[in-house]
Design an enzyme around this catalytic site. Structure first.
Site, PDB file in Angstrom:
ATOM      1  N   THR A 229       0.823  -1.064  -0.097  1.00  0.00           N
ATOM      2  CA  THR A 229      -0.029  -0.066   0.036  1.00  0.00           C
ATOM      3  C   THR A 229       0.872   1.174  -0.017  1.00  0.00           C
ATOM      4  OG1 THR A 229      -1.778  -1.091   1.009  1.00  0.00           O
ATOM      5  CG2 THR A 229      -1.720   1.292   1.064  1.00  0.00           C
ATOM      6  N   ASP A 230       1.933   1.337   0.978  1.00  0.00           N
ATOM      7  CA  ASP A 230       2.678   2.561   0.843  1.00  0.00           C
ATOM      8  C   ASP A 230       3.646   2.427  -0.348  1.00  0.00           C
ATOM      9  OD1 ASP A 230       2.071   2.910   3.663  1.00  0.00           O
ATOM     10  OD2 ASP A 230       3.854   1.905   4.070  1.00  0.00           O
ATOM     11  N   MET A 231       3.948   1.423  -1.091  1.00  0.00           N
ATOM     12  CA  MET A 231       4.716   1.654  -2.116  1.00  0.00           C
ATOM     13  C   MET A 231       3.994   1.923  -3.253  1.00  0.00           C
ATOM     14  SD  MET A 231       7.738  -1.297  -2.118  1.00  0.00           S
ATOM     15  CE  MET A 231       6.572  -2.757  -2.208  1.00  0.00           C
TER      16      MET A 231
ATOM     17  N   GLY B 189       3.221   5.675  -3.225  1.00  0.00           N
ATOM     18  CA  GLY B 189       4.703   6.573  -3.687  1.00  0.00           C
ATOM     19  C   GLY B 189       4.688   6.472  -5.035  1.00  0.00           C
TER      20      GLY B 189
END
Length: 216
Positions: free
Chosen positions: A145-147, A150
């Site tokens: 999710t974070d990647m 980004g």
């Protein structure tokens, strides 16, 4: 990190003392730095700024006045309270591209809720479709999710730079974890919206393609 890889000069603002939390995310450590921190902070310069101090706010204002892009991940409205919101900084630098990354977006009922990869992985439905067929939901082995967020932010910044080339003005980008992860569900969401087909876990298999799984 990706913008740095492409040649941008990146200045990472950290809090005095401990700095970025991920500096302590270990083991393993490389000398005094965590391998985790080093893995996502290449090509960056770091500066420690106390943003609760008036002079610290001035430093950020000065940086925003000479930079092309500002990326922040505070709760929506927090930087505005400090005099560092998009509207405030764009007065001094109308060409500034201001990218806000949050858990649930700048508006809406969850806007003031902090976003964490594992929580959004569950809320979005990603965990519901990940894991063995007869097992419990599973969080992916890396922070997908974070990647993904980004990567979406990187694309949005590049598009904003192109738009600025044509218009001469910057823009405020609203990028959030939930929207990014839901968008990654692609055909899973389409199956439900168009055919009413509820998603489930398939292990390494695929519900629409055979053979398409891990095989010895």
């Amino acid at each position: 990190m990706i913008l740095g890889d492409l040649g941008a000069e990146v200045v990472k603002v950290e809090r005095p003392g401990a700095g970025d939390d991920t500096r302590a995310w270990g083991p393993p450590f490389i000398s005094s730095e965590s391998a985790y921190f080093l893995s996502v902070n290449r090509n960056k310069k770091s500066v420690a700024v106390d943003m609760k101090h008036p002079r610290g706010v001035e430093v950020i204002q000065e940086l925003a006045g000479v930079c092309d892009v500002l990326v922040e991940n505070y709760l929506p409205g927090k930087l505005r309270q400090m005099g560092l919101g998009y509207e405030q900084l764009s007065r001094g630098n109308p060409r500034l591209i201001y990218c806000s990354i949050s858990g649930y977006g700048q508006t809406g009922p969850q806007a003031q809720s902090p976003g964490y990869d594992s929580i959004i992985s569950a809320v979005s439905g990603m965990m519901h479709i990940t894991g063995p067929q007869d097992g419990e939901p599973v969080r992916p082995g890396v922070a997908m999710t974070d990647m993904a967020t980004g990567l979406y932010a990187h694309g949005a910044v590049m598009a904003a730079l192109l738009q600025r080339h044509n218009t001469g003005r910057g823009v405020h980008i609203d990028c959030n974890l939930l929207s990014s992860q839901v968008s990654c569900l692609s055909h899973i969401a389409a199956n439900y919206l168009n055919a009413g087909k509820e998603a489930r876990r398939w292990g390494t298999a695929h519900e629409s393609i055979v053979p398409y799984q891990a095989l010895r």
